[in-house]
Scaffold this active site. Structure first.
Site, PDB file in Angstrom:
ATOM      1  N   ASP A 118       0.813  -1.227   0.000  1.00 40.30           N
ATOM      2  CA  ASP A 118       0.000   0.000   0.000  1.00 40.30           C
ATOM      3  C   ASP A 118       0.837   1.263   0.000  1.00 40.30           C
ATOM      4  O   ASP A 118       0.345   2.320   0.355  1.00 40.30           O
ATOM      5  CB  ASP A 118      -0.923   0.002   1.224  1.00 40.30           C
ATOM      6  CG  ASP A 118      -0.207   0.431   2.489  1.00 40.30           C
ATOM      7  OD1 ASP A 118       0.967   0.048   2.665  1.00 40.30           O
ATOM      8  OD2 ASP A 118      -0.816   1.165   3.272  1.00 40.30           O
ATOM      9  N   GLU A 119       2.098   1.152  -0.367  1.00 41.44           N
ATOM     10  CA  GLU A 119       2.985   2.277  -0.135  1.00 41.44           C
ATOM     11  C   GLU A 119       4.046   2.374  -1.226  1.00 41.44           C
ATOM     12  O   GLU A 119       4.632   1.365  -1.602  1.00 41.44           O
ATOM     13  CB  GLU A 119       3.659   2.017   1.215  1.00 41.44           C
ATOM     14  CG  GLU A 119       4.359   3.168   1.802  1.00 41.44           C
ATOM     15  CD  GLU A 119       5.040   2.768   3.117  1.00 41.44           C
ATOM     16  OE1 GLU A 119       4.590   1.791   3.763  1.00 41.44           O
ATOM     17  OE2 GLU A 119       6.004   3.436   3.466  1.00 41.44           O
TER      18      GLU A 119
END
Ligand code: DCP
Ligand code: MG
Length: 369
Positions: A118-119
């Site tokens: 998610d990053e």
């Protein structure tokens, strides 16, 4: 002196780089709330079994108000908030969303560096689009991620990775924060060193004993004085303290292994104590494995004895390690093979290697790695 601070002369010439850090809010939990509307607005905890020895992978912001956070035992989370909804992770769904988000990010630049499912960092210094500012791009990315996935991304914008990541955390959730070259050095100076990239709890404690608590404290030391305490990383941390970070955004970062180790203030003599330390290390390494959507074919235990002799012992996981499974038996076996003969231990480490995407075979997932 603040008056003398000029924007840092970073590598790459006179024009500062433009880096965006994107980090999805409560990623796994947000996907669960999106897919199960009945869970919206409620405390949701994603992770292991709260009745057993499971840990929290993440939780919704509603759950965070009760003090629940990642890596906490799920049983404790349930005591903090008995009415929370506990869910086991659905990694397939998370990976699918991740692949869609990364495809969108790559429309903006090929310089996308994934840090987790998610990053990511984006380097948008190059000609991304006529007249577009990095902040404008970050705003647009946030809007498009929401439109595409129904999930919320926070973004940080700055002139290097360290500050961009710091920025994305500042207005979380649903935040967009910009750290300009004028503000960067001041922010780094006021930051507790524990927030610096790469400074873990052990280093933080060591620095505290030296009277170093903030970036300003760290920056007031010379690199030469720091070196005996920080070793090869002294230069890097010294630069961070002044808001300088020259690490490039790497789009194809191939990781070979993931691990963590610790040197004890006093040597360990007790085998049970060693095993507990290994379990804790494996828990941390397992969390990074899960965050990256990876699994590992090999588990290695590293032991340094009081006479500085170093021993590593490995074993293969069948099926591969996911960071989810109880590790005690495997660690016990490896420790047993390392302690021949038993001696006091000054360092223990746990490493996962031969990494592969969890449930491999997905082309997008391979791309992500
Ligand atoms: N994760 C995990 N174990 C951890 C930390 C994270 O399994 N110890 C997983 C679950 C998270 C995802 O990785 O949803 C992303 O991690 P983040 O640290 O970005 O946490 P969140 O996205 O959940 O929350 P936020 O970024 O809003 O703080
Ligand atoms: Mg996140």
């Amino acid at each position: 002196m603040a008056a003398q601070q000029t924007p840092p002369p970073e590598a790459g010439g006179d024009s500062p780089r433009r880096i965006i850090h994107i980090d999805m809010d409560a990623f796994y939990a947000a996907i669960e709330q999106r897919d199960h509307p009945g869970l919206r607005g409620r405390p949701v905890v994603v992770g292991g079994d709260p009745g057993g020895r499971g840990v929290v992978a993440t939780c919704s912001y509603e759950a965070r108000e009760y003090g629940i956070h990642s890596a906490m035992p799920a049983a404790r989370a349930r005591r903090l908030c008995p009415k929370a909804v506990f869910l086991r992770p659905r990694f397939d769904a998370y990976r699918r969303e991740s692949a869609r988000i990364f495809a969108l990010l790559r429309e903006y630049t090929s310089l996308v560096e994934p840090l987790a499912l998610d990053e990511a960092y984006l380097d948008v210094s190059g000609p991304c689009r006529e007249g577009a500012t990095a902040t404008g791009l970050a705003r647009e990315i946030r809007a498009r991620v929401r439109e595409l996935t129904g999930l919320v991304a926070s973004a940080g914008v700055s002139y290097n990775k360290f500050l961009a990541k710091l920025a994305s955390d500042m207005d979380k959730p649903d935040g967009l924060c910009v750290i300009t070259p004028e503000r960067g050095p001041g922010i780094a100076a006021s930051l507790p060193v524990g927030r610096f990239h790469g400074i873990g709890r052990a280093t933080e404690a060591k620095l505290r004993r030296l009277g170093i608590r903030t970036g300003a404290d760290l920056g007031s030391w010379t690199v030469e004085r720091l070196r005996p305490h920080l070793g090869v990383r002294a230069d890097y941390f010294h630069q961070l303290a002044r808001g300088i970070d020259t690490r490039p955004v790497r789009s194809h970062r191939l990781r070979k292994s993931l691990g963590t180790e610790t040197t004890f203030a006093r040597d360990l003599h007790d085998r049970e104590e060693m095993l507990r330390a290994l379990e804790e290390l494996a828990g941390r390494a397992g969390a990074s494995l899960r965050r990256r959507g990876l699994e590992a074919r090999t588990l290695t235990v590293k032991v340094r004895f009081d006479d500085f002799r170093l021993v590593t012992r490995s074993r293969r996981g069948e099926p591969p390690y996911t960071g989810e499974e109880p590790m005690r038996a495997a660690l016990d076996e490896l420790l047993d093979r390392a302690l021949r003969p038993p001696r006091p231990v000054r360092l223990l480490g746990v490493t996962f290697s031969l990494l592969q995407p969890a449930d491999s075979g997905d082309a997008n997932q391979l791309d992500l790695l």
